[in-house]
Design an enzyme around this catalytic site. Structure first.
Site, PDB file in Angstrom:
ATOM      1  N   LYS A  73      11.361  -7.185   9.819  1.00 54.64           N
ATOM      2  CA  LYS A  73      10.927  -7.944   8.644  1.00 54.64           C
ATOM      3  C   LYS A  73      10.903  -9.419   9.001  1.00 54.64           C
ATOM      4  O   LYS A  73      11.926  -9.972   9.407  1.00 54.64           O
ATOM      5  CB  LYS A  73      11.883  -7.687   7.469  1.00 54.64           C
ATOM      6  CG  LYS A  73      11.434  -8.350   6.182  1.00 54.64           C
ATOM      7  CD  LYS A  73      12.198  -7.822   4.997  1.00 54.64           C
ATOM      8  CE  LYS A  73      11.861  -8.599   3.733  1.00 54.64           C
ATOM      9  NZ  LYS A  73      12.636  -8.129   2.577  1.00 54.64           N
ATOM     10  N   ARG A 122       6.638   4.096   0.068  1.00 57.65           N
ATOM     11  CA  ARG A 122       6.998   3.627  -1.279  1.00 57.65           C
ATOM     12  C   ARG A 122       6.122   4.298  -2.341  1.00 57.65           C
ATOM     13  O   ARG A 122       5.096   4.891  -2.000  1.00 57.65           O
ATOM     14  CB  ARG A 122       6.754   2.103  -1.360  1.00 57.65           C
ATOM     15  CG  ARG A 122       7.521   1.315  -0.318  1.00 57.65           C
ATOM     16  CD  ARG A 122       6.693   0.116   0.175  1.00 57.65           C
ATOM     17  NE  ARG A 122       7.319  -0.494   1.343  1.00 57.65           N
ATOM     18  CZ  ARG A 122       8.169  -1.514   1.288  1.00 57.65           C
ATOM     19  NH1 ARG A 122       8.428  -2.074   0.127  1.00 57.65           N
ATOM     20  NH2 ARG A 122       8.725  -1.979   2.376  1.00 57.65           N
ATOM     21  N   ASP A 177       6.123  -1.293  -5.661  1.00 56.39           N
ATOM     22  CA  ASP A 177       5.999  -1.414  -4.206  1.00 56.39           C
ATOM     23  C   ASP A 177       7.374  -1.576  -3.560  1.00 56.39           C
ATOM     24  O   ASP A 177       7.486  -1.530  -2.332  1.00 56.39           O
ATOM     25  CB  ASP A 177       5.097  -2.596  -3.828  1.00 56.39           C
ATOM     26  CG  ASP A 177       5.504  -3.880  -4.528  1.00 56.39           C
ATOM     27  OD1 ASP A 177       5.514  -3.900  -5.766  1.00 56.39           O
ATOM     28  OD2 ASP A 177       5.831  -4.866  -3.847  1.00 56.39           O
TER      29      ASP A 177
HETATM   30  P1  AMP Z   1       8.338  -8.598  -2.138  1.00 58.52           P
HETATM   31  O1  AMP Z   1       8.388  -9.217  -3.508  1.00 58.52           O
HETATM   32  O2  AMP Z   1       9.155  -9.309  -1.116  1.00 58.52           O
HETATM   33  O3  AMP Z   1       8.583  -7.139  -2.179  1.00 58.52           O
HETATM   34  O4  AMP Z   1       6.842  -8.833  -1.620  1.00 58.52           O
HETATM   35  C1  AMP Z   1       5.685  -8.471  -2.337  1.00 58.52           C
HETATM   36  C2  AMP Z   1       4.495  -8.478  -1.410  1.00 58.52           C
HETATM   37  O5  AMP Z   1       4.315  -9.773  -0.840  1.00 58.52           O
HETATM   38  C3  AMP Z   1       4.576  -7.513  -0.241  1.00 58.52           C
HETATM   39  O6  AMP Z   1       3.300  -7.024   0.003  1.00 58.52           O
HETATM   40  C4  AMP Z   1       5.057  -8.395   0.885  1.00 58.52           C
HETATM   41  O7  AMP Z   1       4.694  -7.888   2.139  1.00 58.52           O
HETATM   42  C5  AMP Z   1       4.342  -9.698   0.585  1.00 58.52           C
HETATM   43  N1  AMP Z   1       5.067 -10.860   1.116  1.00 58.52           N
HETATM   44  C6  AMP Z   1       6.214 -11.412   0.681  1.00 58.52           C
HETATM   45  N2  AMP Z   1       6.561 -12.464   1.423  1.00 58.52           N
HETATM   46  C7  AMP Z   1       5.604 -12.606   2.374  1.00 58.52           C
HETATM   47  C8  AMP Z   1       5.393 -13.505   3.461  1.00 58.52           C
HETATM   48  N3  AMP Z   1       6.221 -14.496   3.723  1.00 58.52           N
HETATM   49  N4  AMP Z   1       4.299 -13.310   4.223  1.00 58.52           N
HETATM   50  C9  AMP Z   1       3.435 -12.305   3.974  1.00 58.52           C
HETATM   51  N5  AMP Z   1       3.583 -11.442   2.976  1.00 58.52           N
HETATM   52  C10 AMP Z   1       4.648 -11.574   2.176  1.00 58.52           C
HETATM   53 MG    MG Z   2       8.536  -5.650  -1.174  1.00 58.16          MG
END
Ligand code: AMP
Ligand code: MG
Length: 521
Positions: A122, A199, A269
């Protein structure tokens, strides 16, 4: 380094034929091939030896250059095909369309002692699913994920595991509170491990696009490899799959409620089909018992993901999965029956869970009243959830209500708040509690022992993670190592770590990173 590769997902499921690592919509595919970004100066901060052994690594291998190279994304493990998964999701109750692994790269699927694992980095750089973001992760959020996943494991809460934590040597720009104050932070990568990272959203994306061919392929794959006990065929197979996911989701959330964990971003997700806690972002632990609390500042207004709402949100999310699987079943009744069972089972399992927290082993339906009265009382003045339940095990059958009260007073954030009226209510409650204890056949010592198996002494309090992060940002990992050790045995007395058995300090009450967290990570 010697790992036994077993590429299941990438072998069986359709891949994205476009090899360009550029943000875009990906159709008719479960994943895209992508290589991790090579970090400029990686170093290993921590490694989970138990997790390493589970996936088939020997302790000596963890010190090798190869280990650091592979788990920092510097080098690909031979004969692997790293990939980012395509999924969608409902975020804060709204359909968000394609999301996908924007900053998670599955570097390999391995097998050891009959179990399959996916290893995922990650923060290892952009993927076709990164949208406008950078694909990176900062040290602060990586430490929080790394430690919390292991804390949960040892608390007996289903979760992804943490294999390694690496700082990349690269700087990452983040505006923590989204208020126009971006700053550079240290970049980091956690390698996390799970049976799979599939997921709810992996199914939702195909259903939304009416791509029933791939929906079926993914469902058949998931059942064959991850739910092998499902032997039914035809639509029965998918109904049983949904039932299994519903049950494990319920079990996971029940455990969250038991230990006072607030996930913070229960978007579909972020819901694993294995019913394991995944994607530790702006999570938090209840300190004072406030069921309406959420650590996530993004959710401040509606508090959709507040502590008390988690079981309900679990159900809402299961509805979305049911809708996604519907094209394979084409009947609503069996799905509705499973969703109805969730509500009923949650209710009875919650009662049992709370009975265990209170030390009631003898069956008694009337316990609902004493539990509800307690929940109300815990909210009257700021009372620490973990300390309250832990100290409750000190109460004896022949205590007076007054003595019992002195045993839990340490849980009050400000003893002055406990005015005569509140003290009277507590004494009344303890009168009922001690009365109720008389029904218990086991001795005080046995009951106390049983309670201490479900009421942890140590959890990863928000301020503990913050202290650890503040030190780590200066290159000092002493607290990280100490918390990692401490949280391996959350139910045990650990006199050497007694200092962590304490309420949230005043400085942490309204501090960013402690009581308030954003999604910025
Ligand atoms: P999360 O809220 O962390 O579950 O993220 C929601 C979505 O945003 C997922 O598709 C993650 O892969 C994407 N995401 C979150 N942070 C980043 C980042 N720094 N770069 C690229 N995608 C991100
Ligand atoms: Mg996520």
């Amino acid at each position: 380094m010697n790992l036994k590769l077993n590429p299941l997902f990438t072998k069986a499921l359709p891949f994205d034929s476009n090899q360009n690592n550029t943000p875009r919509q990906v159709y008719n595919a479960c994943f895209s091939s992508v290589s991790p970004k090579v970090p400029s100066n990686p170093s290993l901060i921590h490694v989970g030896i138990d997790v390493a052994k589970q996936i088939g690594l020997q302790e000596e291998e963890l010190k090798s250059d190869d280990f650091l190279a592979v788990f920092s994304g510097t080098k690909m493990y031979p004969n692997t095909q790293p990939f980012a998964m395509c999924y969608a999701g409902h975020q804060f109750g709204n359909w968000a369309g394609q999301l996908g692994d924007g900053r998670a790269i599955n570097v390999m699927e391995v097998t050891h002692e009959g179990k399959n694992f996916t290893l995922q980095l990650k923060g290892a750089g952009p993927t076709p699913y990164s949208r406008t973001a950078d694909g990176l992760a900062v040290l602060r959020s990586s430490i929080r994920e790394y430690l919390c996943a292991e804390a949960m494991q040892h608390l007996g809460v289903p979760t992804t595991r943490s294999l390694s934590l690496v700082v990349t040597g690269d700087e990452v720009l983040r505006d923590i509170m989204y208020n126009g104050n971006p700053a550079y932070e240290k970049g980091a990568i956690v390698c996390r491990v799970a049976s799979s990272f599939i997921r709810f959203g992996n199914f939702e994306i195909f259903a939304a696009r009416q791509d029933h061919t791939n929906l079926k392929l993914l469902a058949d794959f998931t059942i064959q490899h991850h739910f092998p006990s499902i032997k039914e065929t035809g639509k029965e197979k998918y109904i049983h799959f949904f039932e299994a996911v519903s049950k494990s989701t319920l079990e996971m959330i029940l455990n969250w409620q038991r230990v006072g964990f607030v996930h913070g971003v229960m978007n579909t997700d972020n819901m694993s089909i294995h019913g394991i806690t995944i994607d530790y972002g702006p999570y938090g632990w209840l300190e004072d018992y406030n069921p309406t609390w959420t650590p996530n500042t993004t959710d401040n207004q509606h508090k959709r993901y507040r502590f008390e709402n988690q079981p309900q949100i679990g159900l809402w999310n299961l509805y979305q999965l049911a809708n996604a699987l519907y094209p394979l079943i084409e009947e609503t009744q069996p799905l509705e029956a499973i969703l109805d069972a969730y509500t009923k089972e949650y209710d009875s399992n919650y009662l049992q869970m709370m009975q265990s927290k209170l030390g009631f082993q003898t069956k008694n339906e009337d316990d609902r009243n004493i539990i509800q009265e307690l929940i109300d009382l815990l909210q009257e003045i700021e009372t620490d959830m973990t300390i309250f339940f832990r100290n409750l095990s000190l109460v004896l059958k022949n205590d007076t209500p007054e003595t019992a009260l002195t045993k839990i007073e340490f849980a009050f954030y400000n003893t002055n708040d406990c005015n005569e009226n509140i003290a009277l209510r507590w004494r009344n409650w303890f009168t009922k509690y001690i009365d109720r204890l008389q029904l218990e056949i086991v001795s005080d010592a046995e009951r106390s022992n049983a309670m201490n198996q479900v009421n942890p002494k140590y959890v990863l309090r928000n301020y503990m993670a913050q202290l650890c992060i503040d030190a780590a940002e200066k290159g000092d990992y002493t607290i990280l190592n100490e918390l990692y050790e401490l949280l391996q045995n959350p139910y045990q007395e650990q006199p050497e770590y007694e200092k962590w058995y304490t309420k949230r300090p005043d400085w942490a009450k309204d501090k960013i990173g402690c009581s308030m967290l954003s999604c910025s990570s």
